[in-house]
Design an enzyme around this catalytic site. Structure first.
Site, PDB file in Angstrom:
ATOM      1  N   GLN A  85       0.813  -1.214   0.000  1.00 27.21           N
ATOM      2  CA  GLN A  85       0.000   0.000   0.000  1.00 27.21           C
ATOM      3  C   GLN A  85       0.843   1.259   0.000  1.00 27.21           C
ATOM      4  OE1 GLN A  85      -2.493  -0.240   3.469  1.00 27.21           O
ATOM      5  NE2 GLN A  85      -4.097  -1.366   2.416  1.00 27.21           N
ATOM      6  N   CYS A  86       2.135   1.158  -0.310  1.00 27.13           N
ATOM      7  CA  CYS A  86       3.025   2.299  -0.106  1.00 27.13           C
ATOM      8  C   CYS A  86       2.579   3.540  -0.874  1.00 27.13           C
ATOM      9  CB  CYS A  86       4.459   1.921  -0.478  1.00 27.13           C
ATOM     10  SG  CYS A  86       4.649   1.260  -2.161  1.00 27.13           S
ATOM     11  N   GLY A  87       2.096   3.346  -2.107  1.00 32.53           N
ATOM     12  CA  GLY A  87       1.669   4.497  -2.894  1.00 32.53           C
ATOM     13  C   GLY A  87       0.454   5.185  -2.309  1.00 32.53           C
TER      14      GLY A  87
END
Length: 348
Positions: free
Chosen positions: A129-131
Site C-alpha cells: 500500500q506504499c503508494g
C-alpha cells in the site's frame, strides 16, 4: 444469522410447609467442607435469588454496518493509535535536526543550509500500500475541504481498477486518483528529476507542496538501484539546500545548529540560488514513506538515479500467486522517470 438465545421458564418454587419431625427419621448430615467454605446467604436472599438478566439481543441486519476488508488497514490503524498514545510524531524541523546531528559527516561543512519543510502525519503500511499511504500523507497538505481516509483511497482505487492488493504501478493512475479523491491539481512530470525538471521540482517544494516519487527501496528505506524489483513510493514535503550565501532578509539561523537556516514565517524571502546539478551533496529531499514514522533526508541525485531505472516487475511478486495491476508496457511505462506534483486546486 444466529437466533437469539432462549431460556427455559423459571421453575416454580413450592411453598415451604412446616410439619412435625418424625422421630424415626435420622438427623440431617453435617454440612460438607465445600458448603463451609462459602458463607451462608442472608435469609432474604436464600428465599428467592433472581436469575441473571439475559444477554442483549443482536441488532437486526439493517443496523449492522458491513465494512469491506481493506488489506492491512487494521494493523495500520492499530499502530497509529499506539503512536498517538506514545507521543506525537516528531515535526519535520526537529526530525531534520536529529538527522543533521546523527549524520553530520554526510553534509558538506563548506556550505550553509536552508531548510524548507512541511509537517506530515505518519501511517505505517501493511502489504503493498506504499503508494496509497504516501498519497494519504500528501493529502494533508492540500487544503481539502474534508479529510480523506486511507480506506477511501483504497476503495476508489479498487473501484477504478487501479489496484487489487493496494499496489500502484502507474503514476498516471495515481494522478487520476489524487484529482478525484483529494480535489487537487496533479501534474505528472516525465523525464525524471534532473535536467529542466530539477528547477520545477525544487520550486514546487520550497512553496510547501508535496511530491510523490516512485523509487527502489533499499534495506534502510533509502533509494537504491534494483531495476524496479524493490519499487516503492515516498512523499517528499521539503528540501534541504546547501548554499554559499544565505539571502537576506527572510531567513533566521537555528538556535541549536549554527549554519542551518529557516524561512521566517510571514516574512517575504528571496528563494536561494539552486546549486548546479553537477554539485554533489548539495540538495537533500525531506521524505516519508510507509515503513517508518520518521522523515529521511535523501541526496537529490540518489533519488533521481533510482527513479530513472525502474524497468522490471519484481520476480518475487510475479511468483507469489497474487494478482497485481500493471499497466501496458509494464513497470517501465508506469513508473520509470515519472513523479507527481500535487498542489491545492486554485479557486476561481
Amino acid at each position: 444469522m444466529t437466533s437469539p438465545c432462549s431460556f427455559p421458564p423459571k421453575p416454580t418454587i413450592p411453598p415451604i410447609i412446616h410439619e412435625p419431625q418424625d422421630p424415626n427419621i435420622p438427623p440431617p448430615l453435617p454440612p460438607s467442607p465445600l458448603d463451609l467454605a462459602l458463607p451462608p446467604l442472608p435469609c432474604s436472599l436464600q428465599a428467592s435469588v433472581p436469575p441473571p438478566p439475559p444477554p442483549p439481543l443482536p441488532p437486526p441486519p439493517s443496523a449492522v454496518e458491513v465494512v469491506p476488508h481493506v488489506y492491512g488497514l487494521e494493523k495500520s490503524q492499530l499502530l497509529k493509535e499506539a503512536l498517538e498514545k506514545a507521543g506525537p510524531v516528531p515535526k519535520g524541523r526537529e526530525d531534520v535536526k536529529r538527522l543533521l546531528k546523527l549524520h553530520k559527516d554526510r553534509f558538506r561543512s563548506d556550505l550553509q543550509w536552508i531548510l524548507f519543510c512541511a509537517d506530515l502525519p505518519s501511517l505505517i503500511q501493511e502489504g503493498p500500500q506504499c503508494g496509497l499511504v504516501a498519497l494519504w500523507m500528501a493529502g494533508t497538505l492540500l487544503s481539502t475541504p474534508d479529510s480523506v481516509s486511507l480506506q477511501r483511497l483504497v476503495q476508489v482505487a479498487m473501484e477504478r481498477g487501479y489496484t487489487v492488493q493496494g499496489e500502484m504501478f502507474s503514476v498516471a493512475d495515481m494522478a487520476k486518483l489524487a484529482q478525484e479523491t483529494l480535489d487537487c491539481e496533479a501534474e505528472l512530470l516525465c523525464g525524471g528529476l534532473g535536467g529542466p525538471n530539477r528547477g520545477r521540482v525544487l520550486q514546487h517544494l520550497i512553496t510547501g507542496h508535496p511530491l510523490l516519487i516512485p523509487y527502489d527501496e533499499d534495506f534502510n528505506h533509502e533509494p537504491c538501484q534494483k531495476k524496479g524489483h524493490k519499487a516503492h513510493w515516498a512523499v517528499t514535503a521539503g528540501v534541504l539546500i546547501g548554499v554559499q550565501t544565505v539571502p537576506i532578509p527572510g531567513y533566521m539561523e537555528d538556535s541549536e545548529l549554527p549554519g542551518l537556516f529557516h524561512p521566517v514565517p510571514g516574512v517575504p524571502n528571496q528563494p536561494p540560488s539552486f546549486p548546479e546539478e553537477s554539485s554533489p551533496g548539495a540538495i537533500f529531499l525531506l521524505s516519508k514513506q510507509g515503513k517508518s514514522w520518521h522523515y529521511q533526508l535523501w541526496d537529490y541525485n540518489q533519488v533521481r538515479d533510482s527513479n530513472l531505472q525502474l524497468t522490471d516487475f519484481s520476480p518475487a511478486r510475479a511468483a507469489d500467486g497474487r494478482v497485481y495491476v500493471v499497466p501496458a508496457g509494464g513497470v517501465q511505462a508506469g513508473l520509470c522517470g515519472q513523479v507527481l506534483l500535487l498542489r491545492p486546486r486554485e479557486s476561481h
